[in-house]
Every structure is written in structure tokens, then in C-alpha cells.
Design a protein around this motif. Structure first.
Motif, PDB file in Angstrom:
ATOM      1  N   CYS A 268       4.150 -13.532  -2.171  1.00 17.39           N
ATOM      2  CA  CYS A 268       4.251 -14.787  -1.433  1.00 17.39           C
ATOM      3  C   CYS A 268       3.625 -14.679  -0.039  1.00 17.39           C
ATOM      4  O   CYS A 268       3.113 -15.664   0.497  1.00 17.39           O
ATOM      5  CB  CYS A 268       5.712 -15.205  -1.306  1.00 17.39           C
ATOM      6  SG  CYS A 268       6.477 -15.708  -2.866  1.00 17.39           S
ATOM      7  N   GLU A 269       3.683 -13.495   0.553  1.00 20.81           N
ATOM      8  CA  GLU A 269       3.126 -13.308   1.895  1.00 20.81           C
ATOM      9  C   GLU A 269       1.638 -13.658   1.934  1.00 20.81           C
ATOM     10  O   GLU A 269       1.147 -14.267   2.893  1.00 20.81           O
ATOM     11  CB  GLU A 269       3.333 -11.861   2.343  1.00 20.81           C
ATOM     12  CG  GLU A 269       2.851 -11.594   3.767  1.00 20.81           C
ATOM     13  CD  GLU A 269       2.953 -10.133   4.153  1.00 20.81           C
ATOM     14  OE1 GLU A 269       2.658  -9.812   5.315  1.00 20.81           O
ATOM     15  OE2 GLU A 269       3.302  -9.306   3.287  1.00 20.81           O
ATOM     16  N   GLN A 270       0.910 -13.296   0.877  1.00 17.88           N
ATOM     17  CA  GLN A 270      -0.515 -13.615   0.816  1.00 17.88           C
ATOM     18  C   GLN A 270      -0.732 -15.125   0.756  1.00 17.88           C
ATOM     19  O   GLN A 270      -1.605 -15.673   1.435  1.00 17.88           O
ATOM     20  CB  GLN A 270      -1.138 -12.937  -0.407  1.00 17.88           C
ATOM     21  CG  GLN A 270      -1.098 -11.425  -0.347  1.00 17.88           C
ATOM     22  CD  GLN A 270      -1.350 -10.789  -1.696  1.00 17.88           C
ATOM     23  OE1 GLN A 270      -1.393 -11.461  -2.721  1.00 17.88           O
ATOM     24  NE2 GLN A 270      -1.519  -9.469  -1.708  1.00 17.88           N
ATOM     25  N   LEU A 271       0.065 -15.804  -0.053  1.00 18.74           N
ATOM     26  CA  LEU A 271      -0.067 -17.254  -0.181  1.00 18.74           C
ATOM     27  C   LEU A 271       0.282 -17.949   1.124  1.00 18.74           C
ATOM     28  O   LEU A 271      -0.397 -18.898   1.535  1.00 18.74           O
ATOM     29  CB  LEU A 271       0.835 -17.757  -1.300  1.00 18.74           C
ATOM     30  CG  LEU A 271       0.478 -17.274  -2.706  1.00 18.74           C
ATOM     31  CD1 LEU A 271       1.584 -17.629  -3.684  1.00 18.74           C
ATOM     32  CD2 LEU A 271      -0.847 -17.879  -3.166  1.00 18.74           C
ATOM     33  N   ASP A 272       1.334 -17.488   1.802  1.00 18.88           N
ATOM     34  CA  ASP A 272       1.736 -18.101   3.070  1.00 18.88           C
ATOM     35  C   ASP A 272       0.628 -18.000   4.111  1.00 18.88           C
ATOM     36  O   ASP A 272       0.452 -18.896   4.942  1.00 18.88           O
ATOM     37  CB  ASP A 272       3.007 -17.435   3.609  1.00 18.88           C
ATOM     38  CG  ASP A 272       4.226 -17.693   2.725  1.00 18.88           C
ATOM     39  OD1 ASP A 272       4.136 -18.572   1.846  1.00 18.88           O
ATOM     40  OD2 ASP A 272       5.237 -17.001   2.902  1.00 18.88           O
ATOM     41  N   ALA A 273      -0.118 -16.905   4.065  1.00 15.18           N
ATOM     42  CA  ALA A 273      -1.178 -16.692   5.060  1.00 15.18           C
ATOM     43  C   ALA A 273      -2.467 -17.409   4.705  1.00 15.18           C
ATOM     44  O   ALA A 273      -3.190 -17.882   5.593  1.00 15.18           O
ATOM     45  CB  ALA A 273      -1.445 -15.196   5.214  1.00 15.18           C
ATOM     46  N   LEU A 274      -2.798 -17.511   3.402  1.00 16.39           N
ATOM     47  CA  LEU A 274      -4.140 -17.929   2.995  1.00 16.39           C
ATOM     48  C   LEU A 274      -4.229 -19.357   2.461  1.00 16.39           C
ATOM     49  O   LEU A 274      -5.306 -19.954   2.503  1.00 16.39           O
ATOM     50  CB  LEU A 274      -4.671 -16.962   1.924  1.00 16.39           C
ATOM     51  CG  LEU A 274      -4.760 -15.498   2.351  1.00 16.39           C
ATOM     52  CD1 LEU A 274      -5.137 -14.615   1.177  1.00 16.39           C
ATOM     53  CD2 LEU A 274      -5.756 -15.327   3.481  1.00 16.39           C
ATOM     54  N   LEU A 275      -3.141 -19.891   1.939  1.00 21.78           N
ATOM     55  CA  LEU A 275      -3.178 -21.282   1.490  1.00 21.78           C
ATOM     56  C   LEU A 275      -2.984 -22.216   2.681  1.00 21.78           C
ATOM     57  O   LEU A 275      -2.252 -21.890   3.618  1.00 21.78           O
ATOM     58  CB  LEU A 275      -2.073 -21.548   0.470  1.00 21.78           C
ATOM     59  CG  LEU A 275      -2.292 -21.038  -0.957  1.00 21.78           C
ATOM     60  CD1 LEU A 275      -1.074 -21.366  -1.810  1.00 21.78           C
ATOM     61  CD2 LEU A 275      -3.555 -21.641  -1.579  1.00 21.78           C
ATOM     62  N   PRO A 276      -3.622 -23.394   2.668  1.00 19.96           N
ATOM     63  CA  PRO A 276      -3.386 -24.349   3.760  1.00 19.96           C
ATOM     64  C   PRO A 276      -1.943 -24.843   3.737  1.00 19.96           C
ATOM     65  O   PRO A 276      -1.263 -24.806   2.712  1.00 19.96           O
ATOM     66  CB  PRO A 276      -4.380 -25.480   3.455  1.00 19.96           C
ATOM     67  CG  PRO A 276      -4.660 -25.369   1.997  1.00 19.96           C
ATOM     68  CD  PRO A 276      -4.569 -23.910   1.656  1.00 19.96           C
TER      69      PRO A 276
END
Length: 502
Positions: A268-276
Motif C-alpha cells: 500500500c505504501e507504493q500506491l499511497d506515494a505514486l497514485l494521484p
């Protein structure tokens, strides 16, 4: 310089042919180019054709707008103000009114031209010439311009052939382009073909010219900072990405129509950083992951907009076609048919397993002993073993037959060198291992253990990279403790240090 970087470049002094109509050719080039480099000299705003071509690039009628990249050749203080540009062209029109060039007179719209010039100078980040005078500064400026232009061009089409998913690819592309779904979440086991499918969809969408902001990011491990920098650089390559925070990336993406591919998401950390933070109308987002979803992410609202699809194993016919293609065969001879059928069946429709098993036969396609050895590796541990474990046994069998130096090259990429320029790394390998390094490198590619990217950087499937790192951490492996790498900001693999024998 630009052509040397591999760019097809339009220049009037070399592209115009005898008999060509001068203005239409220039205007077509300005409108239809994918990237327009605007060299802002001191006199740019007072050059008729410069301003006409800028107008075409910004407001042409081709249905797509090129990426405008300013190359600021003069000091910032020499930039004309909007009022000064407008006044100049108003006076020019008044002077030219009674002249014999009504074709030019009607093209000049002073207020509009002044707005175009100000927009390019003040709104778009560009490349600035560091100082006046030295020729090496001009060379550096040209090199930076070429680099920036390359980053904005549509990606080269994937070279790897896909088997058995043509209908699925066409259906997904139709859904994405018709607006029936805002994006995709492609999930499935490692080696199932998620990345290959996602990259083809991304390339088709990127080549449409409908997206000015696009990024295809391969996430390695859980290094969020590196992925943030990659994403920012592709979406806005004229700005600095070093030390950029996730918050800075979010601010840059806010409200933009994006084409975004996040490959190999694992947390989830990757999504929180990279998704708008929120979905913008017209955007298309594609995510590949081994996870079915990612509950708990702060970007759940965006994730819920995506169509979730499990990528299934290949059916028997495309499985056979892929295996034969990698083995360099059109059919399997009668004396090997039984072995071949068993090998294909044990790969369970997993494209990566079929590629590696087929490639293992490519140089010994008629040798039953080789086929039997691959089959034995696939059966190792019994039929209850999953496909991933069988795949590892095939890879280990292939590596064990390689020279020590070639094994070392494989581990170099698995642990530290993925993403590095192939030509640079190959020169280093030649220094370490001698002239044989070039042959070993070609053999690794042929055997599907390495896969150079479209811009000739070293790549390796994440499943294979994980296997390579496992060899370094395995106390029974001859490469135990031979390498270190950074993962989750921790140095991994430094159990002991050995000097590798070239």
C-alpha cells in the motif's frame, strides 16, 4: 546531436526539398511533431516564422498537441514582456498594411502571439544555457535537449511476442479508449505475463497522442523514493527529481490527465506515494501486482475506479506455440514428442516457465538427454510442487551448466545492475571476465535470463531477480555472501565478502 541520440528531427535546411511549398511544410512539421524544441534566442519574439510555427505547435489543427520544450539560450532578463511583444507586432502590422505581403499580415495576431511567447517563457520549465561564450556550453545544451526530447517521445513498442492474449488485449484496449473503465488492476502469479500485457496497452495508449503526461514505472522491491523520482521525471522531466517527496509528486499530478503504469506493486505504501490523490477525468491508470487488491491504501477511491482482472495461464495451444518459438522449432519430432508434451504440461501455462524451458533446448533441440534433464528439473520435488518452485529448479539447472563468470554476470543484474545501460556494464564485464563476456551476455539474453529494454538497459524478470538474490543468501550456494544491495533502506547480502574469481 539530436539525430545522434536516435531522434528523427525535422530541420528546414535539410528536410525541405526542391519544389516543396515552404510555409505548408514548416507548419505541418510544427503541428504533427511529437516534440517541438523552441530555441528562445534574443530575437525569437520578433521573427515572423518563429512566431507562426509556435502558434501552430500550440494551437494547430492536427487533433494532438506536441510537447513544447523551451531551450532558453539567452539570459532571463532578456526575455521580452508580453506588452513589448504585443506592441512590436502591432507596429509591424501597421507598417505592413500597405505592403505587398497580405498573406503574412493576416497571420499576425499580436495579443495571441504575445500570450504564446509569455506562456512558453514563463509557464513551461525548460533548459537554460548556463553561460555565454564557450562552445562546450552549447554542446551541453544540445545534449540536455536531446535527453529531454527522448524522455517525452512515445515509448518504443515492446519487442517480446505475446501468445494467446490477442483477443484479451484488444478487448481491454477498447474498454480503456471508449471510457468504459478508467484503468486496470492486473493481478496474478509471477511470470504469468502481467507486465508484457500492461506494457503493450500502455504503448498503444501513449502513441495515440492524447496524453501529454505519461509514465511507465517499474517498481523494484519497495524502494518508494526511487519510484517517486522515476514517476516525476517521466511526467515532468524538466524539473529536478532528486530528493523529491511523495507530497511533491502528488502536487504535480493534481488535476492532470495522466497515463500511468505502475508495474509490480507489492504494498500500500507504493500506491499511497505514486497514485494521484483523486482520479482526474480522462486519465488512465494501469497497475500490475501479485495482489488481488490492496485494502488499507489511502488511494482506495482511485483503486476502486480500476477494473480488476486476473491474468490467467495460457491455454494448451498458445503454451505449445510459445515453447516451440523459444526452442527454435516449428514442431517436435516424434522421438521427443512425449518429453515435450510433459515439459509443456508441467509449465502450467506460465509464460516465463515456457520461455525458460524452451530456451534451454534452443541449442540442443535434438538431444533427448537435454529434454530429459529439463523434465527432471520440472519434476523435482514431486508433482505437488508449485510452478514457481519448478521454475527455480529449471533456472538453477541452467545456471549450473554455465561458466563461473557468466553466473556472476547473472547475479550482478539480479542484485544491483538492473536498469543500468547495457553497453556501459558490458565494458566493465569485459574488463573483469575478458572477451568472453560479450558471448556470455548474448547467451543470457537468448536463454531469457536477461531482457534488454527498448532503450538498451539491463532488465531481468522480478521472479528471476528474486531467485538470484536467494542464491546470494543461501548458505549452500557458492555465491553465498558475494554481493550486497539495498532493500528497504537496509544493506542486504553482506553476510560475508568474497573475492570472485573472473
Amino acid at each position: 546531436m539530436l539525430e545522434g541520440a536516435g531522434l528523427p528531427v525535422y530541420m528546414d535546411f535539410s528536410n525541405l526539398q526542391k519544389g516543396d511549398e515552404y510555409p505548408p511544410q514548416l507548419l505541418e512539421a510544427a503541428t504533427c511533431s511529437e516534440v517541438v524544441l523552441v530555441v528562445l534566442s534574443r530575437s525569437f519574439s520578433r521573427r515572423f516564422w518563429c512566431m507562426v510555427e509556435l502558434e501552430q505547435a500550440l494551437h494547430g489543427t492536427s487533433g494532438r498537441r506536441p510537447v513544447i520544450l523551451p531551450v532558453i539560450y539567452h539570459p532571463t532578463e532578456d526575455v521580452d514582456s508580453k506588452a513589448a511583444v504585443m506592441q512590436y507586432w502591432q507596429e509591424w502590422k501597421a507598417t505592413e498594411l500597405n505592403q505587398s505581403r497580405p498573406d503574412r499580415w493576416h497571420k499576425v495576431v499580436p495579443e495571441h502571439w504575445a500570450s504564446n511567447y509569455t506562456y512558453v517563457c514563463d509557464t513551461i520549465q525548460g533548459i537554460r544555457r548556463q553561460q555565454q561564450g564557450p562552445k562546450d556550453t552549447d554542446f551541453q545544451l544540445a545534449r540536455e535537449a536531446a535527453k529531454l526530447a527522448l524522455q517525452h517521445l512515445s515509448p518504443a513498442p515492446p519487442t517480446e511476442q505475446l501468445f494467446g492474449v490477442a483477443e484479451l488485449q484488444a478487448d481491454l484496449l477498447k474498454r480503456l479508449t471508449s471510457g468504459k473503465c478508467q484503468g486496470l488492476w492486473l493481478y496474478g502469479e509471477g511470470g504469468i505475463g502481467k507486465t508484457a500485457l500492461a506494457k503493450r496497452l500502455f504503448h498503444a495508449l501513449a502513441s495515440s497522442g492524447k496524453f501529454l503526461s505519461k509514465a511507465s514505472v517499474e517498481i523494484k522491491d519497495s524502494d518508494v523514493a526511487d519510484s517517486v523520482a522515476q514517476t516525476y521525471q517521466q511526467l515532468n522531466s524538466s524539473g529536478p527529481s532528486d530528493g523529491l517527496s511523495a507530497a511533491g509528486l502528488q502536487a504535480m499530478m493534481r488535476g492532470k490527465k495522466l497515463l500511468l503504469l505502475l508495474d509490480n506493486v507489492s504494498c500500500c505504501e507504493q500506491l499511497d506515494a505514486l497514485l494521484p490523490e483523486a482520479y482526474t477525468e480522462g486519465s488512465i491508470i494501469i497497475v500490475t501486482s501479485r495482489m488481488k487488491s490492496c485494502r488499507g491504501s489511502n488511494r482506495q477511491q482511485v483503486i476502486d475506479q480500476l477494473h480488476h482482472l486476473r491474468v490467467e495461464p495460457l491455454d494448451p495451444i498458445p503454451s505449445r506455440e510459445l515453447f516451440l518459438e523459444k526452442a527454435g522449432l516449428s514442431t517436435i519430432s516424434d522421438n521427443l514428442a512425449g518429453l515435450g508434451n510433459d515439459i509443456i504440461a508441467l509449465c502450467n501455462g506460465l509464460p516465463l516457465a515456457l520461455q525458460l524451458a524452451g530456451a534451454a533446448m534452443s541449442e540442443h533441440s535434438g538431444n533427448p538427454a537435454i529434454w530429459s534433464g529439463v523434465l527432471a528439473a520440472l519434476k523435482k520435488g514431486g508433482l505437488h510442487v508449485d510452478t514457481q518452485q519448478r521454475l527455480q529448479d529449471v533456472v538453477q539447472r541452467r545456471l549450473s551448466a554455465m561458466p563461473h563468470g557468466q553466473q556472476s554476470m547473472f547475479l550482478d543484474v539480479a542484485t544491483a545492475l538492473s536498469g543500468q545501460p547495457a553497453d556501459v556494464v558490458l565494458d566493465v564485464w569485459k574488463d573483469w571476465h575478458g572477451a568472453e563476456a560479450a558471448m556470455w551476455y548474448a547467451d543470457l539474453v537468448r536463454n531469457c535470463l536477461l531482457r534488454p529494454s527498448s532503450d538498451d538497459r539491463l532488465q531481468m524478470h522480478d521472479v528471476l531477480a528474486a531467485m538470484g538474490r536467494g542464491m546470494v543468501l543461501d548458505q549452500q550456494s557458492p555465491f553465498y555472501g558475494s554481493r550486497i544491495w539495498v532493500q528497504d533502506n537496509i544493506i542486504v547480502g553482506a553476510v560475508q565478502v568474497r573475492e570472485l574469481t573472473p
